[in-house]
Design a protein around this motif. Structure first.
Motif, PDB file in Angstrom:
ATOM      1  N   ALA A 302      63.713  61.330   1.988  1.00  0.00           N
ATOM      2  CA  ALA A 302      64.501  60.963   0.852  1.00  0.00           C
ATOM      3  C   ALA A 302      64.736  59.431   1.018  1.00  0.00           C
ATOM      4  O   ALA A 302      64.685  58.804   1.703  1.00  0.00           O
ATOM      5  CB  ALA A 302      65.942  61.884   0.715  1.00  0.00           C
ATOM      6  N   ARG A 303      65.393  58.957  -0.165  1.00  0.00           N
ATOM      7  CA  ARG A 303      65.455  57.414  -0.084  1.00  0.00           C
ATOM      8  C   ARG A 303      66.643  57.266   1.160  1.00  0.00           C
ATOM      9  O   ARG A 303      67.501  57.931   1.141  1.00  0.00           O
ATOM     10  CB  ARG A 303      66.193  56.909  -1.146  1.00  0.00           C
ATOM     11  CG  ARG A 303      65.303  57.132  -2.504  1.00  0.00           C
ATOM     12  CD  ARG A 303      65.912  56.573  -3.827  1.00  0.00           C
ATOM     13  NE  ARG A 303      65.087  56.875  -4.933  1.00  0.00           N
ATOM     14  CZ  ARG A 303      65.256  56.258  -6.137  1.00  0.00           C
ATOM     15  NH1 ARG A 303      66.421  56.063  -6.642  1.00  0.00           N
ATOM     16  NH2 ARG A 303      64.436  56.527  -7.134  1.00  0.00           N
ATOM     17  N   GLY A 304      66.227  56.466   1.809  1.00  0.00           N
ATOM     18  CA  GLY A 304      67.087  55.962   3.040  1.00  0.00           C
ATOM     19  C   GLY A 304      66.679  56.686   4.374  1.00  0.00           C
ATOM     20  O   GLY A 304      67.348  56.733   5.524  1.00  0.00           O
ATOM     21  N   GLY A 305      65.563  57.574   4.217  1.00  0.00           N
ATOM     22  CA  GLY A 305      64.991  58.079   5.314  1.00  0.00           C
ATOM     23  C   GLY A 305      65.366  59.519   5.567  1.00  0.00           C
ATOM     24  O   GLY A 305      65.188  60.208   6.619  1.00  0.00           O
ATOM     25  N   GLY A 306      66.606  60.193   4.848  1.00  0.00           N
ATOM     26  CA  GLY A 306      67.067  61.446   5.156  1.00  0.00           C
ATOM     27  C   GLY A 306      66.250  62.384   4.721  1.00  0.00           C
ATOM     28  O   GLY A 306      65.210  62.353   4.414  1.00  0.00           O
ATOM     29  N   LYS A 307      66.809  63.923   4.358  1.00  0.00           N
ATOM     30  CA  LYS A 307      66.034  64.911   4.076  1.00  0.00           C
ATOM     31  C   LYS A 307      66.390  65.251   2.475  1.00  0.00           C
ATOM     32  O   LYS A 307      67.675  65.108   2.091  1.00  0.00           O
ATOM     33  CB  LYS A 307      66.474  66.104   4.860  1.00  0.00           C
ATOM     34  CG  LYS A 307      65.827  67.302   4.363  1.00  0.00           C
ATOM     35  CD  LYS A 307      66.245  68.603   5.244  1.00  0.00           C
ATOM     36  CE  LYS A 307      65.920  69.807   4.739  1.00  0.00           C
ATOM     37  NZ  LYS A 307      66.435  70.925   5.353  1.00  0.00           N
ATOM     38  N   ILE A 308      65.298  65.400   1.708  1.00  0.00           N
ATOM     39  CA  ILE A 308      65.504  65.968   0.190  1.00  0.00           C
ATOM     40  C   ILE A 308      65.997  67.241   0.216  1.00  0.00           C
ATOM     41  O   ILE A 308      65.716  68.054   1.246  1.00  0.00           O
ATOM     42  CB  ILE A 308      63.899  65.694  -0.347  1.00  0.00           C
ATOM     43  CG1 ILE A 308      63.614  64.404  -0.484  1.00  0.00           C
ATOM     44  CG2 ILE A 308      64.293  66.238  -1.857  1.00  0.00           C
ATOM     45  CD1 ILE A 308      62.063  64.132  -1.257  1.00  0.00           C
ATOM     46  N   VAL A 309      67.079  67.395  -0.637  1.00  0.00           N
ATOM     47  CA  VAL A 309      67.504  68.699  -0.770  1.00  0.00           C
ATOM     48  C   VAL A 309      67.452  69.454  -1.836  1.00  0.00           C
ATOM     49  O   VAL A 309      67.688  70.739  -2.020  1.00  0.00           O
ATOM     50  CB  VAL A 309      69.322  68.831  -0.374  1.00  0.00           C
ATOM     51  CG1 VAL A 309      69.369  68.039   1.153  1.00  0.00           C
ATOM     52  CG2 VAL A 309      69.682  67.805  -1.466  1.00  0.00           C
ATOM     53  N   GLN A 310      66.857  69.004  -2.986  1.00  0.00           N
ATOM     54  CA  GLN A 310      66.575  69.627  -4.037  1.00  0.00           C
ATOM     55  C   GLN A 310      65.357  69.023  -4.906  1.00  0.00           C
ATOM     56  O   GLN A 310      65.183  67.682  -4.763  1.00  0.00           O
ATOM     57  CB  GLN A 310      67.681  69.654  -4.912  1.00  0.00           C
ATOM     58  CG  GLN A 310      68.265  68.511  -5.367  1.00  0.00           C
ATOM     59  CD  GLN A 310      69.596  68.774  -6.335  1.00  0.00           C
ATOM     60  OE1 GLN A 310      70.164  70.062  -6.292  1.00  0.00           O
ATOM     61  NE2 GLN A 310      70.430  67.952  -6.989  1.00  0.00           N
ATOM     62  N   VAL A 311      64.890  69.675  -5.906  1.00  0.00           N
ATOM     63  CA  VAL A 311      63.713  68.971  -6.399  1.00  0.00           C
ATOM     64  C   VAL A 311      64.187  68.040  -7.551  1.00  0.00           C
ATOM     65  O   VAL A 311      65.342  68.405  -8.081  1.00  0.00           O
ATOM     66  CB  VAL A 311      62.915  70.145  -7.139  1.00  0.00           C
ATOM     67  CG1 VAL A 311      61.911  69.603  -8.073  1.00  0.00           C
ATOM     68  CG2 VAL A 311      62.134  71.164  -5.989  1.00  0.00           C
ATOM     69  N   SER A 312      63.660  67.081  -7.589  1.00  0.00           N
ATOM     70  CA  SER A 312      64.106  65.937  -8.671  1.00  0.00           C
ATOM     71  C   SER A 312      64.083  66.310 -10.262  1.00  0.00           C
ATOM     72  O   SER A 312      63.176  67.386 -10.390  1.00  0.00           O
ATOM     73  CB  SER A 312      63.279  64.582  -8.425  1.00  0.00           C
ATOM     74  OG  SER A 312      63.521  64.072  -9.822  1.00  0.00           O
ATOM     75  N   LYS A 313      65.030  66.126 -10.960  1.00  0.00           N
ATOM     76  CA  LYS A 313      65.103  66.550 -12.345  1.00  0.00           C
ATOM     77  C   LYS A 313      63.927  66.168 -13.149  1.00  0.00           C
ATOM     78  O   LYS A 313      63.534  66.522 -14.430  1.00  0.00           O
ATOM     79  CB  LYS A 313      66.469  65.670 -12.983  1.00  0.00           C
ATOM     80  CG  LYS A 313      67.615  66.453 -12.416  1.00  0.00           C
ATOM     81  CD  LYS A 313      67.665  67.962 -12.788  1.00  0.00           C
ATOM     82  CE  LYS A 313      69.172  68.649 -12.021  1.00  0.00           C
ATOM     83  NZ  LYS A 313      69.273  69.829 -12.702  1.00  0.00           N
ATOM     84  N   SER A 314      63.093  65.052 -12.569  1.00  0.00           N
ATOM     85  CA  SER A 314      61.860  64.724 -13.129  1.00  0.00           C
ATOM     86  C   SER A 314      61.066  65.786 -13.426  1.00  0.00           C
ATOM     87  O   SER A 314      60.131  65.636 -14.262  1.00  0.00           O
ATOM     88  CB  SER A 314      61.328  63.461 -12.431  1.00  0.00           C
ATOM     89  OG  SER A 314      62.096  62.344 -12.125  1.00  0.00           O
ATOM     90  N   PHE A 315      60.967  66.879 -12.632  1.00  0.00           N
ATOM     91  CA  PHE A 315      60.026  67.836 -12.597  1.00  0.00           C
ATOM     92  C   PHE A 315      60.418  68.776 -14.022  1.00  0.00           C
ATOM     93  O   PHE A 315      59.339  69.000 -14.655  1.00  0.00           O
ATOM     94  CB  PHE A 315      60.230  68.700 -11.383  1.00  0.00           C
ATOM     95  CG  PHE A 315      59.348  69.914 -11.370  1.00  0.00           C
ATOM     96  CD1 PHE A 315      58.077  69.790 -10.777  1.00  0.00           C
ATOM     97  CD2 PHE A 315      59.518  71.322 -11.997  1.00  0.00           C
ATOM     98  CE1 PHE A 315      57.201  70.776 -10.876  1.00  0.00           C
ATOM     99  CE2 PHE A 315      58.503  72.201 -12.068  1.00  0.00           C
ATOM    100  CZ  PHE A 315      57.310  72.037 -11.505  1.00  0.00           C
ATOM    101  N   ASP A 316      61.657  68.912 -14.081  1.00  0.00           N
ATOM    102  CA  ASP A 316      62.177  69.512 -15.552  1.00  0.00           C
ATOM    103  C   ASP A 316      61.689  68.788 -16.578  1.00  0.00           C
ATOM    104  O   ASP A 316      61.216  69.343 -17.676  1.00  0.00           O
ATOM    105  CB  ASP A 316      63.626  69.900 -15.424  1.00  0.00           C
ATOM    106  CG  ASP A 316      63.866  71.055 -14.155  1.00  0.00           C
ATOM    107  OD1 ASP A 316      63.065  71.694 -13.955  1.00  0.00           O
ATOM    108  OD2 ASP A 316      65.109  70.823 -13.674  1.00  0.00           O
TER     109      ASP A 316
END
Length: 405
Positions: A302-316
């Protein structure tokens, strides 16, 4: 040590502390001496600073002697203390039992169940459970003591969810949370009896997604995603050609990418088991184009090096721009990120890969989970029927099944 001194009460004596004072006098430690069961006994009581006085000690001694004379009650101070301790524990146990009986569903869920049970649950599960508790369970069960909740109250929850137009799956999840809470309360002594959920009929649910993309739809979607977010495009490509769940994509680290063997080591999967995924050349090219990180760094941070927790709304937005969900209300038919994994499995079966192999690639715990794809290999069933036809006699002669005499 200070010498013992006799008090004005027979059988009661004390000694003074060398330096410590209680008020204007030196602190005094009291003890009593008496006969118990034919033996000379002396037992210490305590200090003046703890509330003991000559009179209080004398009254206690008189009580012990009276118990001995009547043959009832404790005849020694130690027995009296043990009896008092037993009575205290009994009172505490009764008080605790009353508190357990009075605890409400919401109190138990918030104060005991959630802090304990959620320690091992993933973020998405926690969010879903909290939503169901707040929207459906607390309003219906929150103020009721656990012992007073009956199947009729759970039937009302089922009706409320159905009346609001929610899916049977929502009802199933809600009842599952109630069942878990009561099982937890049973194990920890806050509830006795049968779990009320066991007497409630579960809704029939077939929530399996049946939509998968055609090769043309998949390519169009990947193109849209690449324009919107190259990072999201790469995650989608990985799911589409390796069958990864979104969470497995988010958790993937560079240490779990084996370029030499073309494999991914997937850890902390939904089933709790580690499995191996195999990537084709197209995925290899994508991975090699990304900047490799340290062994424990995520491939898709994720931004900042953390973990992504959900799919971006860009997919929808990409799906909607292509019209892939136009006119589709059934959630099983709508395209979501998980559709990519479903497409991966569907394409494999369509190309003649057997279900057991697909099961292992997907990481399903049972073959029944994979059988949903069986209909995508119609040639298999056609060939099976043709085998019977090929083995029949072609002469048209009727063969008698009667035994010869």
């Amino acid at each position: 040590m200070a010498q013992w001194q006799s008090s004005r009460y027979p059988g009661v004596r004390f000694r003074k502390h060398a330096t410590r004072k209680h008020g204007v006098q030196f602190d005094r430690y009291f003890a009593v001496r008496y006969q118990a069961n034919g033996k000379r006994v002396e037992e210490g009581l305590g200090w003046s600073s703890e509330g003991w006085t000559e009179l209080k000690a004398a009254n206690l001694l008189a009580e012990l002697r009276e118990s001995q004379r009547r043959g009832e009650g404790p005849v020694r101070l130690q027995e009296k203390r043990e009896l008092a301790e037993a009575e205290r524990k009994a009172r505490d146990a009764e008080k605790k039992a009353r508190a357990h009986e009075a605890i409400t569903f919401e109190e138990y869920a918030k104060e005991i169940y959630l802090p304990d049970a959620n320690a091992d649950k993933k973020g998405g599960t926690l969010v879903r459970e909290q939503s169901l508790l707040v929207n459906w369970l607390y309003p219906n069960l929150g103020e009721r003591p656990l012992k007073d909740i009956a199947p009729i109250h759970l039937e009302r929850i089922k009706k409320d969810i159905a009346d609001k137009g929610r899916s049977p799956r929502t009802t199933e999840y809600a009842l599952a949370i109630v069942r878990q809470i009561f099982n937890h309360a049973l194990r920890h002594g806050f509830f006795k009896g049968e779990n009320p959920v066991s007497k409630v009929k579960k809704p029939r649910v077939d929530n399996r997604r049946i939509r998968f993309l055609s090769p043309e739809e998949a390519e169009a979607l990947l193109t849209k995603l690449k324009d919107a977010s190259p990072n999201l495009h790469d995650m989608a490509l990985l799911s589409l050609f390796c069958g990864l769940r979104a969470g497995e994509v988010f958790n993937l680290t560079w240490g779990n990418v084996d370029f030499a063997n073309g494999t991914l080591c997937l850890m902390d999967t939904k089933s709790g088991k580690t499995r191996t995924a195999y990537f084709p050349q197209r995925v290899r090219t994508m991975l090699e184009a990304r900047t490799p990180g340290a062994h424990n760094e995520r491939v898709f941070p994720a931004r900042g090096g953390g973990k992504i927790v959900q799919v971006s709304k860009s997919f929808d937005r990409a799906v909607n721009s292509l019209g892939l969900n136009d006119g589709i209300d059934d959630p099983r038919q709508r395209v979501v990120f998980h559709t990519l994994r479903h497409t991966y499995a569907s394409w494999l079966v369509q190309r003649g890969i057997d279900l057991y192999t697909v099961k292992e690639l997907l990481g399903h715990s049972t073959i029944s989970q994979t059988e949903r794809y069986a209909h995508l290999a119609p040639d298999t069933f056609t060939r099976a029927v043709q085998v019977l036809e090929e083995e029949q006699p072609t002469t048209g002669k009727v063969i008698s099944m009667a035994s010869e005499e």
